[in-house]
Write a protein that holds these residues in place. Structure first.
Motif, PDB file in Angstrom:
ATOM      1  N   PHE A 114      34.675  45.654  40.824  1.00 63.22           N
ATOM      2  CA  PHE A 114      34.272  46.761  39.959  1.00 63.22           C
ATOM      3  C   PHE A 114      33.104  46.440  39.031  1.00 63.22           C
ATOM      4  CE2 PHE A 114      38.714  47.361  41.069  1.00 63.22           C
ATOM      5  CZ  PHE A 114      38.695  48.655  41.571  1.00 63.22           C
ATOM      6  N   GLY A 115      32.630  45.211  39.069  1.00 60.61           N
ATOM      7  CA  GLY A 115      31.555  44.805  38.172  1.00 60.61           C
ATOM      8  C   GLY A 115      32.119  44.232  36.886  1.00 60.61           C
ATOM      9  N   GLU A 116      31.312  43.397  36.256  1.00 65.22           N
ATOM     10  CA  GLU A 116      31.772  42.691  35.060  1.00 65.22           C
ATOM     11  C   GLU A 116      32.099  43.646  33.910  1.00 65.22           C
ATOM     12  OE1 GLU A 116      30.361  38.956  32.225  1.00 65.22           O
ATOM     13  OE2 GLU A 116      29.183  39.501  33.979  1.00 65.22           O
ATOM     14  N   ALA A 117      31.243  44.623  33.662  1.00 65.28           N
ATOM     15  CA  ALA A 117      31.478  45.548  32.545  1.00 65.28           C
ATOM     16  C   ALA A 117      32.772  46.336  32.736  1.00 65.28           C
ATOM     17  CB  ALA A 117      30.291  46.491  32.385  1.00 65.28           C
ATOM     18  N   ASN A 118      32.993  46.850  33.941  1.00 65.99           N
ATOM     19  CA  ASN A 118      34.220  47.607  34.190  1.00 65.99           C
ATOM     20  C   ASN A 118      35.454  46.715  34.123  1.00 65.99           C
ATOM     21  OD1 ASN A 118      33.119  50.156  34.409  1.00 65.99           O
ATOM     22  ND2 ASN A 118      32.791  49.994  36.605  1.00 65.99           N
ATOM     23  N   ALA A 119      35.320  45.457  34.538  1.00 59.29           N
ATOM     24  CA  ALA A 119      36.450  44.539  34.446  1.00 59.29           C
ATOM     25  C   ALA A 119      36.812  44.295  32.981  1.00 59.29           C
ATOM     26  CB  ALA A 119      36.126  43.220  35.150  1.00 59.29           C
ATOM     27  N   ILE A 120      35.808  44.085  32.153  1.00 62.89           N
ATOM     28  CA  ILE A 120      36.069  43.887  30.719  1.00 62.89           C
ATOM     29  C   ILE A 120      36.767  45.118  30.143  1.00 62.89           C
ATOM     30  CG2 ILE A 120      34.986  43.664  28.434  1.00 62.89           C
ATOM     31  CD1 ILE A 120      32.812  41.946  29.876  1.00 62.89           C
ATOM     32  N   LEU A 121      36.261  46.283  30.468  1.00 62.31           N
ATOM     33  CA  LEU A 121      36.863  47.515  29.952  1.00 62.31           C
ATOM     34  C   LEU A 121      38.273  47.730  30.500  1.00 62.31           C
ATOM     35  CD1 LEU A 121      33.758  49.878  30.068  1.00 62.31           C
ATOM     36  CD2 LEU A 121      34.846  48.885  28.037  1.00 62.31           C
ATOM     37  N   ALA A 122      38.496  47.398  31.763  1.00 63.45           N
ATOM     38  CA  ALA A 122      39.833  47.547  32.350  1.00 63.45           C
ATOM     39  C   ALA A 122      40.820  46.610  31.658  1.00 63.45           C
ATOM     40  CB  ALA A 122      39.792  47.268  33.849  1.00 63.45           C
ATOM     41  N   GLY A 123      40.402  45.379  31.419  1.00 61.64           N
ATOM     42  CA  GLY A 123      41.273  44.441  30.708  1.00 61.64           C
ATOM     43  C   GLY A 123      41.577  44.932  29.302  1.00 61.64           C
ATOM     44  N   ASP A 124      40.535  45.342  28.595  1.00 60.56           N
ATOM     45  CA  ASP A 124      40.733  45.863  27.235  1.00 60.56           C
ATOM     46  C   ASP A 124      41.639  47.087  27.239  1.00 60.56           C
ATOM     47  OD1 ASP A 124      39.048  43.856  26.382  1.00 60.56           O
ATOM     48  OD2 ASP A 124      37.361  45.180  25.950  1.00 60.56           O
ATOM     49  N   ALA A 125      41.476  47.948  28.235  1.00 56.62           N
ATOM     50  CA  ALA A 125      42.299  49.163  28.320  1.00 56.62           C
ATOM     51  C   ALA A 125      43.761  48.815  28.588  1.00 56.62           C
ATOM     52  CB  ALA A 125      41.759  50.094  29.410  1.00 56.62           C
ATOM     53  N   LEU A 126      44.009  47.804  29.410  1.00 58.45           N
ATOM     54  CA  LEU A 126      45.397  47.381  29.646  1.00 58.45           C
ATOM     55  C   LEU A 126      46.036  46.827  28.378  1.00 58.45           C
ATOM     56  CD1 LEU A 126      45.115  45.767  33.177  1.00 58.45           C
ATOM     57  CD2 LEU A 126      46.536  47.732  32.545  1.00 58.45           C
ATOM     58  N   LEU A 127      45.279  46.058  27.635  1.00 59.79           N
ATOM     59  CA  LEU A 127      45.808  45.525  26.377  1.00 59.79           C
ATOM     60  C   LEU A 127      46.128  46.666  25.413  1.00 59.79           C
ATOM     61  CD1 LEU A 127      46.513  43.058  24.644  1.00 59.79           C
ATOM     62  CD2 LEU A 127      44.139  43.059  23.861  1.00 59.79           C
ATOM     63  N   THR A 128      45.212  47.598  25.288  1.00 61.68           N
ATOM     64  CA  THR A 128      45.412  48.742  24.394  1.00 61.68           C
ATOM     65  C   THR A 128      46.575  49.607  24.872  1.00 61.68           C
ATOM     66  OG1 THR A 128      43.064  48.711  23.860  1.00 61.68           O
ATOM     67  CG2 THR A 128      44.273  50.724  23.326  1.00 61.68           C
ATOM     68  N   LEU A 129      46.667  49.818  26.190  1.00 67.99           N
ATOM     69  CA  LEU A 129      47.770  50.607  26.736  1.00 67.99           C
ATOM     70  C   LEU A 129      49.110  49.933  26.451  1.00 67.99           C
ATOM     71  CD1 LEU A 129      48.772  53.042  28.363  1.00 67.99           C
ATOM     72  CD2 LEU A 129      48.361  51.693  30.456  1.00 67.99           C
ATOM     73  N   SER A 130      49.152  48.621  26.499  1.00 61.43           N
ATOM     74  CA  SER A 130      50.417  47.930  26.198  1.00 61.43           C
ATOM     75  C   SER A 130      50.874  48.229  24.775  1.00 61.43           C
ATOM     76  CB  SER A 130      50.287  46.424  26.423  1.00 61.43           C
ATOM     77  OG  SER A 130      49.520  45.812  25.421  1.00 61.43           O
ATOM     78  N   PHE A 131      49.925  48.234  23.839  1.00 58.58           N
ATOM     79  CA  PHE A 131      50.266  48.560  22.456  1.00 58.58           C
ATOM     80  C   PHE A 131      50.694  50.033  22.326  1.00 58.58           C
ATOM     81  CE2 PHE A 131      47.006  45.131  21.316  1.00 58.58           C
ATOM     82  CZ  PHE A 131      47.972  44.138  21.319  1.00 58.58           C
ATOM     83  N   TYR A 132      50.021  50.908  23.050  1.00 60.57           N
ATOM     84  CA  TYR A 132      50.373  52.334  23.026  1.00 60.57           C
ATOM     85  C   TYR A 132      51.791  52.538  23.547  1.00 60.57           C
ATOM     86  CZ  TYR A 132      50.427  57.281  24.155  1.00 60.57           C
ATOM     87  OH  TYR A 132      50.778  58.598  24.239  1.00 60.57           O
ATOM     88  N   VAL A 133      52.113  51.876  24.663  1.00 59.71           N
ATOM     89  CA  VAL A 133      53.462  51.991  25.229  1.00 59.71           C
ATOM     90  C   VAL A 133      54.509  51.586  24.199  1.00 59.71           C
ATOM     91  CG1 VAL A 133      55.039  50.989  26.960  1.00 59.71           C
ATOM     92  CG2 VAL A 133      52.764  51.771  27.649  1.00 59.71           C
ATOM     93  N   LEU A 134      54.282  50.481  23.527  1.00 58.47           N
ATOM     94  CA  LEU A 134      55.218  50.011  22.503  1.00 58.47           C
ATOM     95  C   LEU A 134      55.287  50.947  21.305  1.00 58.47           C
ATOM     96  CD1 LEU A 134      54.382  46.196  22.555  1.00 58.47           C
ATOM     97  CD2 LEU A 134      56.346  47.340  23.619  1.00 58.47           C
ATOM     98  N   ALA A 135      54.132  51.430  20.885  1.00 61.05           N
ATOM     99  CA  ALA A 135      54.072  52.270  19.676  1.00 61.05           C
ATOM    100  C   ALA A 135      54.690  53.645  19.878  1.00 61.05           C
ATOM    101  CB  ALA A 135      52.616  52.429  19.220  1.00 61.05           C
ATOM    102  N   THR A 136      54.777  54.103  21.118  1.00 63.62           N
ATOM    103  CA  THR A 136      55.295  55.453  21.374  1.00 63.62           C
ATOM    104  C   THR A 136      56.758  55.461  21.794  1.00 63.62           C
ATOM    105  OG1 THR A 136      54.403  55.385  23.618  1.00 63.62           O
ATOM    106  CG2 THR A 136      53.024  56.413  21.922  1.00 63.62           C
ATOM    107  N   LEU A 137      57.400  54.308  21.781  1.00 67.10           N
ATOM    108  CA  LEU A 137      58.839  54.289  22.101  1.00 67.10           C
ATOM    109  C   LEU A 137      59.624  54.900  20.946  1.00 67.10           C
ATOM    110  CD1 LEU A 137      59.157  50.704  23.592  1.00 67.10           C
ATOM    111  CD2 LEU A 137      59.243  52.868  24.830  1.00 67.10           C
ATOM    112  N   PRO A 138      60.737  55.575  21.273  1.00 71.68           N
ATOM    113  CA  PRO A 138      61.554  56.154  20.182  1.00 71.68           C
ATOM    114  C   PRO A 138      62.157  55.084  19.278  1.00 71.68           C
ATOM    115  CG  PRO A 138      62.472  56.699  22.376  1.00 71.68           C
ATOM    116  CD  PRO A 138      61.271  55.856  22.587  1.00 71.68           C
TER     117      PRO A 138
END
Length: 138
Positions: A114-138
């Motif tokens: 996917f290219g270096e820039a998209n890989a960086i963004l994909a990694g960052d998005a996974l990290l952010t999504l992990s926090f979102y998943v945790l933050a939105t639990l009841p």
């Protein structure tokens, strides 16, 4: 503590069953490839769903089983957040500025596909999504 049906399974079968359970939940939590920005979501799913033992998630669920007969969907989400953080670290570790790996789990690394820039963004998005998943639990 109650006996679990899994007690009669082989360890290999049990781990495979749990891995499939984690994979199914990950597919639910990560945006579909068709959602915008699709290039980032494709890269996220490519790396996150590329296989692996899912042992971190399984350990998390087993720890939950020590205090509950059956872990809730919340525990599944928590265990999946561990996989997201782990995959983020692998994507970034494979980048040219770090280990510059060409393959991960027998497939071309995220930055090769996917290219270096998209890989960086994909990694960052996974990290952010992990926090979102945790933050939105009841």
């Amino acid at each position: 503590m109650k006996s679990h049906p899994e007690n009669s399974m082989s360890l290999e079968s049990y781990l495979d069953e749990q891995r499939k359970r984690i994979e199914a939940r990950l597919r639910q939590l990560v945006p579909e490839e068709t959602e915008m920005p699709s290039a980032i979501h494709r890269a996220m799913r490519y790396s996150l769903l590329a296989g692996g033992k899912r042992i971190r998630s399984i350990f998390c669920l087993e720890a939950a089983r020590l205090i509950s007969d059956e872990p809730s969907e919340d525990m599944e989400a928590i265990s999946c957040s561990l996989e997201m953080v782990h995959t983020y670290s692998l994507i970034h570790d494979d980048l040219p500025a770090l280990d510059n790996d060409d393959y991960r789990r027998g497939k071309p690394t995220c930055h090769k596909v996917f290219g270096e820039a998209n890989a960086i963004l994909a990694g960052d998005a996974l990290l952010t999504l992990s926090f979102y998943v945790l933050a939105t639990l009841p």
